[in-house]
Design a protein around this motif. Structure first.
Motif, mmCIF file in Angstrom:
data_model
loop_
_atom_site.group_PDB
_atom_site.id
_atom_site.type_symbol
_atom_site.label_atom_id
_atom_site.label_comp_id
_atom_site.label_asym_id
_atom_site.label_seq_id
_atom_site.Cartn_x
_atom_site.Cartn_y
_atom_site.Cartn_z
ATOM 1 N N ARG A 569 14.366 6.357 0.636
ATOM 2 C CA ARG A 569 13.398 6.473 0.062
ATOM 3 C C ARG A 569 12.617 5.539 -0.840
ATOM 4 O O ARG A 569 12.369 5.608 -2.113
ATOM 5 N N LEU A 570 12.460 4.458 -0.184
ATOM 6 C CA LEU A 570 12.045 3.339 -0.953
ATOM 7 C C LEU A 570 10.523 2.705 0.015
ATOM 8 O O LEU A 570 10.710 2.441 1.208
ATOM 9 N N SER A 571 9.351 2.747 -0.437
ATOM 10 C CA SER A 571 8.359 2.183 -0.151
ATOM 11 C C SER A 571 7.916 0.823 -0.699
ATOM 12 O O SER A 571 8.454 0.481 -1.718
ATOM 13 N N LEU A 572 7.154 0.105 0.125
ATOM 14 C CA LEU A 572 6.642 -1.211 -0.419
ATOM 15 C C LEU A 572 5.788 -1.093 -1.557
ATOM 16 O O LEU A 572 5.864 -1.677 -2.577
ATOM 17 N N GLU A 573 5.034 0.241 -1.752
ATOM 18 C CA GLU A 573 4.145 0.513 -2.990
ATOM 19 C C GLU A 573 5.097 0.632 -4.216
ATOM 20 O O GLU A 573 4.726 0.086 -5.359
ATOM 21 N N TRP A 574 6.322 1.399 -4.171
ATOM 22 C CA TRP A 574 7.149 1.651 -5.165
ATOM 23 C C TRP A 574 7.657 0.372 -5.572
ATOM 24 O O TRP A 574 7.931 0.081 -6.753
#
Length: 679
Positions: A569-574
């Protein structure tokens, strides 16, 4: 753990309009002349061979049409959704990387209208051969027209027409089922997204309201147009929705918003009448839009759609596909597509030449069975039988297949039977067959760590057959052997616990089931790992679970680092919001993607993931080796041997080792040296 950043998933699909307005296609071949959604008159003299697609709904269509061979570039978001594809990333949907697009040398770019300004100035120069098609759709009719035209464009016209026919039939089944629903029984429905302390709903001209209407809901009239429009409290309370739904990756934020004073004072929030769908089908006109309407209708009116007496089409078999099995007591094995209660099921059916005894984790010990099976239940049908019990569905499936509850025992799954894995293991005169379906999205668990909750997504179903006669204790022990092999496959693939994805690898899902057939042949009492038959059972199950997960979820051992981060649940945006940086967030996310494409940096993060797992279990105490690796990677990124990692804004939101690893990469890509390397 926070989910993806503010509105990312929902805004992505909100902007993925995909309409094509055909003008004068010449027969069924090329050239094709048409207008795009901007009214631009374009012609293609030959079929496209190198396509960059910035639209998720068209990517989904090309996957279903089996024309991913023409794709040379996709957004990062689409690559995460279709992780089996080995296609170049062209950056985020929100900020496509123009250099990456150019490196793909496309002859056609499929882009949303929202990208016009970003792309046109660069690509619409007269000396460039690349064509651009811009799309935006506001109705289901436009969406279906786009599907047919794209099918013609890529040489799959009939297949595209069949997709449209299937979706229209699904929607029509819903319309017929709800046509006699009294107006005072219809529910007011709001589609929502939330973020930044605000709530948003589709504008009055959005096709999402058409989906709600098709599902039997009463749509609001906000007197505002647009994909999503901001809600004011008075309008929200005035509409007073009885049902509230959204996409799965934004629902946690929605729930938080609807706990606030005023916002919580509507009927749907008071009664916890929430439902959610995957973002991939909640917000766009995809090849699954008909299934999405069925899903919504079953969520709004579960009693109506669970009641088989209200069906508007006849139950029955539609087609069959044989599965070759070489066991003397197996008369036939096949995948049967059939209609049950207006839903299209697919069942694996293994019919015996003589009645057999089985051990089932669903039905227990049974004797005198003519057949066993495993049935794919569409989600909208699952909503009904999960809410009111499986007895009626189980009976309907058995009778549809030509059996009774006394002569047939089956499993149920949300995994498509098209992704069935058939595994055969042999040693001399011993043969083992494992028939496996598997899905691990939304329901994976770490036994002994996760709590028990009701989940409907994801399950691993296994049917075991051998050319031996298993004693009762051998059948019971076979379940242990197969379960250990299943868990080994999940651990080998680094499948994460849904509830605690950073902390734990999964050992199974909460709804796994198994059938062991007693079989015929030499009597076998021991099926554990020290016996040859136990070894074959384990190998067949491990291979089956591995292959089935590839088919259903696109999970392979060599998947990219971005996919493995997404599973946590980790995106580059986050990530770009989580760390301070002198760079704008969009630029930081772009540079992070560039860095992770570097084998050194990507390998560092992959190593850090494994290091963090073992450190969290207390298996690694001395971290000096990790610190040395950080120094080397910092030097690689910045040409500095004393690069200081950025510090995460929110403590304890990431495991300490991962917080340091990401902080190092953020610091590195923020330096001038990284820019020089990139250029």
């Amino acid at each position: 753990m926070r989910r993806h950043p503010l509105l990312t998933c929902c805004l992505l699909v909100l902007l993925l309009g995909c309409g094509l307005l055909p003008q004068s296609a010449l027969s069924t071949g090329h050239p094709l002349a048409f207008k795009d959604s901007l009214g631009r008159e374009l012609a293609l003299q030959e079929p496209p061979k190198r396509v960059v697609c910035l639209l998720s709904s068209i990517t989904d269509l090309l996957v279903e049409l089996e024309r991913t061979d023409i794709l040379v570039g996709l957004t990062r978001q689409d690559l995460l959704s279709h992780s089996r594809l080995r296609i170049a990333s062209v950056g985020s949907f929100f900020a496509p990387d123009l250099n990456a697009i150019a490196a793909c040398h496309p002859d056609l770019i499929l882009a949303p209208v929202s990208q016009q300004q970003a792309i046109s100035r660069w690509l619409e120069e007269s000396h460039l051969p690349t064509k651009i098609l811009y799309f935006q759709e506001t109705s289901l009719e436009e969406g279906f027209a786009r599907m047919e035209l794209i099918g013609r464009l890529v040489g799959r016209e009939q297949a595209a027409q069949e997709i449209v026919r299937r979706n229209q039939e699904q929607i029509e089944l819903v319309r017929k089922r709800i046509k006699d629903l009294a107006p005072d029984k219809r529910k007011r429905v709001a589609r929502v997204i939330a973020g930044g302390g605000k709530l948003y709903c589709p504008g009055d001209d959005s096709f999402q309201n058409e989906m709600i209407d098709a599902a039997g809901g009463i749509t609001p009239q906000w007197h505002k147009k647009g994909g999503f429009v901001e809600m004011d409290l008075a309008a929200w309370q005035g509409f007073n929705p009885q049902m509230i739904y959204g996409c799965d990756r934004n629902m946690e934020t929605v729930h938080n918003m609807l706990r606030l004073d005023g916002w919580k004072d509507v009927e749907g929030a008071r009664n916890h009448a929430f439902t959610q769908m995957p973002c991939s089908i909640a917000c766009q006109i995809t090849p699954q839009v008909g299934a999405a309407v069925q899903w919504l209708a079953a969520s709004f009116y579960p009693e109506l759609f669970a009641d088989s007496k209200q069906a508007v089409s006849a139950n029955g078999i539609r087609e069959e596909r044989p599965i070759p099995l070489d066991l003397d007591y197996v008369q036939s094995a096949k995948v049967v597509s059939h209609r049950v209660n207006d839903a299209d099921f697919k069942s694996l059916v293994v019919r015996f030449t003589r009645p057999q005894a089985i051990l089932s984790t669903i039905d227990g010990n049974l004797d005198g069975l003519q057949a066993v099976g495993n049935t794919y239940v569409p989600m909208h049908a699952s909503l009904g039988h999960m809410a009111f019990g499986v007895a009626q569905v189980t009976t309907d499936v058995a009778e549809n297949l030509g059996y009774t509850r006394a002569t047939y025992s089956g499993l149920m799954t949300g995994a498509n039977m098209d992704n069935l894995s058939v595994q055969v293991q042999r040693f001399k005169d011993i043969e083992v067959v494992a028939l496996v379906t598997a899905g691990a999205r939304g329901n994976a668990q770490r036994m002994s760590r996760d709590e028990g909750h009701a989940h409907t997504l994801g399950t691993i179903n296994i049917i075991l057959l051998t050319n031996c006669k298993l004693a009762s204790e051998g059948m019971a022990r076979a379940i242990i052997t197969a379960t250990e092999a299943k868990t080994a496959a999940l651990l080998d693939l680094d499948i994460r616990s849904t509830a605690h994805p950073w902390a734990y690898r999964a050992t199974g899902t909460g709804t796994d089931s198994m059938i062991v057939v007693q079989g015929e042949g030499p009597l076998v009492r021991y099926t554990g790992g020290h016996g040859k038959i136990g070894e074959l059972i384990a190998k067949a199950v491990h291979a089956g679970v591995t292959e089935a997960l590839i088919g259903q979820n696109g999970i392979v051992a060599g998947r990219g680092v971005l996919q493995r981060l997404d599973e946590r649940r980790l995106s580059l945006e986050w990530l770009s919001q989580l760390y301070p940086s002198p760079l704008p967030q969009e630029e930081l996310a772009r540079r992070l993607e560039q860095a992770l494409a570097d084998p050194v940096v990507g390998g560092f993060i992959e190593t850090a993931l494994a290091f963090s797992d073992d450190a969290g279990k207390g298996l690694i105490v001395n971290q000096q080796a990790f610190d040395l690796m950080c120094s080397a990677v910092g030097m690689h990124l910045s040409d500095k041997n004393d690069l200081i990692p950025a510090t995460v804004n929110s403590p304890n939101i990431l495991p300490p080792l991962m917080a340091k690893a990401f902080g190092l990469v953020v610091a590195g890509v923020s330096t001038d040296h990284f820019v020089t390397k990139e250029q």
